[in-house]
Design an enzyme around this catalytic site. Structure first.
Site, short mmCIF file in Angstrom:
data_model
loop_
_atom_site.label_atom_id
_atom_site.label_comp_id
_atom_site.label_asym_id
_atom_site.label_seq_id
_atom_site.Cartn_x
_atom_site.Cartn_y
_atom_site.Cartn_z
N TYR A 150 -19.79 1.36 22.58
CA TYR A 150 -21.03 0.94 23.23
C TYR A 150 -21.78 2.23 23.61
O TYR A 150 -21.79 2.66 24.75
CB TYR A 150 -20.70 0.11 24.46
N TYR A 166 -23.44 -5.32 31.43
CA TYR A 166 -22.18 -5.30 30.70
C TYR A 166 -21.25 -4.27 31.33
O TYR A 166 -21.71 -3.22 31.81
CB TYR A 166 -22.46 -4.96 29.22
P1 NAI Z 1 -30.21 -11.31 22.04
O1 NAI Z 1 -30.41 -10.68 20.72
O2 NAI Z 1 -30.24 -12.78 22.13
O3 NAI Z 1 -31.24 -10.77 23.12
C1 NAI Z 1 -31.82 -9.51 23.13
C2 NAI Z 1 -33.31 -9.71 23.01
O4 NAI Z 1 -33.99 -8.53 23.38
C3 NAI Z 1 -33.76 -10.07 21.62
O5 NAI Z 1 -34.45 -11.31 21.65
C4 NAI Z 1 -34.72 -8.95 21.26
O6 NAI Z 1 -35.77 -9.39 20.44
C5 NAI Z 1 -35.18 -8.53 22.63
N1 NAI Z 1 -35.80 -7.20 22.72
C6 NAI Z 1 -35.33 -6.03 22.26
N2 NAI Z 1 -36.20 -5.04 22.55
C7 NAI Z 1 -37.24 -5.60 23.21
C8 NAI Z 1 -38.45 -5.10 23.76
N3 NAI Z 1 -38.78 -3.82 23.68
N4 NAI Z 1 -39.29 -5.97 24.38
C9 NAI Z 1 -39.00 -7.29 24.46
N5 NAI Z 1 -37.86 -7.82 23.96
C10 NAI Z 1 -36.99 -6.98 23.34
O7 NAI Z 1 -28.81 -10.72 22.55
P2 NAI Z 1 -27.98 -10.91 23.90
O8 NAI Z 1 -26.67 -10.29 23.58
O9 NAI Z 1 -28.00 -12.30 24.36
O10 NAI Z 1 -28.71 -9.97 24.94
C11 NAI Z 1 -29.30 -10.41 26.14
C12 NAI Z 1 -28.81 -9.54 27.30
O11 NAI Z 1 -27.42 -9.77 27.50
C13 NAI Z 1 -28.98 -8.04 27.06
O12 NAI Z 1 -29.35 -7.40 28.25
C14 NAI Z 1 -27.56 -7.64 26.70
O13 NAI Z 1 -27.30 -6.26 26.93
C15 NAI Z 1 -26.79 -8.53 27.64
N6 NAI Z 1 -25.36 -8.66 27.37
C16 NAI Z 1 -24.91 -9.08 26.14
C17 NAI Z 1 -23.55 -9.18 25.89
C18 NAI Z 1 -23.05 -9.65 24.55
O14 NAI Z 1 -21.86 -9.50 24.28
N7 NAI Z 1 -23.88 -10.23 23.72
C19 NAI Z 1 -22.55 -8.84 26.92
C20 NAI Z 1 -23.12 -8.45 28.20
C21 NAI Z 1 -24.47 -8.34 28.38
#
Ligand code: NAI
Length: 286
Positions: free
Chosen positions: A182, A172
């Protein structure tokens, strides 16, 4: 043979991990996912009860099959690292072999090898706190869950990634520009992840010709993002200020990920690829 992908960080059908799984499935890959242990039960139950069937639909009309769901907690590398309170926690008690090392071993035993590794997970317990108010513990936890988790996954999976394989993570823009809100060291964690992308691209490239890239994604109202608290504001800001004034769909990130891990991107490694409607290029809000 079709390709096999392991996607870490899928626990519902809203996030980027799910969209990447779908794009890879649509391209013919077999899909394995790693699901955070505390979220495993509800995810598997929802899958089984058909709650995700609508969003499992692929462009050709078929439903995405998830070949296997592995419990995973990416902040622990091996069983010796798991503290007593986690080991005995009832949200963990029903699952086993969920440290990174054990998951890689299980995938090896089940399937022998993979071609694609996706890291789509992050966690920062103090994300709502400004960096200036973040504790050492909170900062290190953000780095552990969001940055080192990628190094650990690649370290343990590298021996079973087929030559020519590829890996990708999600980052991000808060890594390089100040995004108030953030916090908790999450901006630092993304900066580390992007720097590590370059170093790991060199190391994995030289060692096994494996490519390493990261997608800098625009804002999406995922479960993780909602926990940060200002995602609706970011989506609106992006809509107002980006070159492309449209909603950013998770599928657009999924499609870019599918391209980056495919042979079409065979000379792309160590890159941060922006999938954000171009917002990162703006110097003046309009
Ligand atoms: P999401 O909630 O779908 O995905 C995050 C996942 O990480 C969840 O399924 C959660 O259970 C898992 N998680 C957390 N701690 C964990 C651990 N210790 N071991 C295994 N799994 C774990 O949310 P999102 O937003 O799709 O996130 C996916 C990636 O995208 C992340 O790296 C996030 O930082 C990145 N991202 C998200 C943005 C947004 O606006 N949603 C923007 C830019 C990047």
């Amino acid at each position: 043979r079709g390709k096999r992908a392991f996607i870490a960080g899928v626990a519902d059908d809203n996030g980027y991990g799910w969209a990447i799984a779908k794009a890879l499935a649509a391209a013919g890959a077999d899909i394995l996912v790693g699901t955070w242990v505390p979220a495993l039960n509800i995810f598997e139950t929802s899958l089984r009860r058909g709650k995700f069937d609508g969003s499992r639909r692929l462009p050709n009309g078929s439903l995405m099959e998830i070949v296997k769901v592995y419990p995973l907690d990416a902040v622990f590398d091996s069983p010796e690292d798991v503290p007593e309170d986690i080991r005995t926690n009832k949200r963990y008690a029903g699952s086993s072999n969920w440290t990174v090392k054990e998951v890689a071993e299980s995938v090896k035993n089940d399937f022998g090898s993979i071609d694609i590794l996706v890291h789509s997970l992050a966690n920062g317990p103090e994300v709502t706190k400004p960096l200036l108010e973040t504790s050492r513990k909170g900062y290190l936890a953000a780095l552990s869950a969001s940055s080192y988790s990628y190094i650990s996954l690649l370290q343990h999976f590298l021996p079973i990634i087929n030559p020519g394989g590829a890996t990708i993570s999600l980052t991000y823009i808060a890594s390089e520009r100040s995004i108030p809100g953030y916090g908790g060291g999450m901006s630092s964690a993304k900066a580390a992840l992007e720097s590590d992308t370059k170093v790991l691209a060199f190391e994995a490239g030289r060692k096994k010709q494996i490519r390493v890239n990261t997608i800098s994604a625009g804002p999406l109202g995922s479960r993780a993002a909602k926990a940060i608290g200002f995602i609706e504001k970011m989506i609106e800001y992006s809509y107002t200020n980006a070159p492309l004034q449209k909603e950013l769909l998770a599928d657009e990130v999924g499609n870019t990920a599918a391209f980056l891990v495919s042979p079409l991107a065979s000379a792309v490694t160590g890159s941060v690829v922006y999938v954000d409607n171009g917002l990162n290029t703006m110097g003046l809000a309009t």
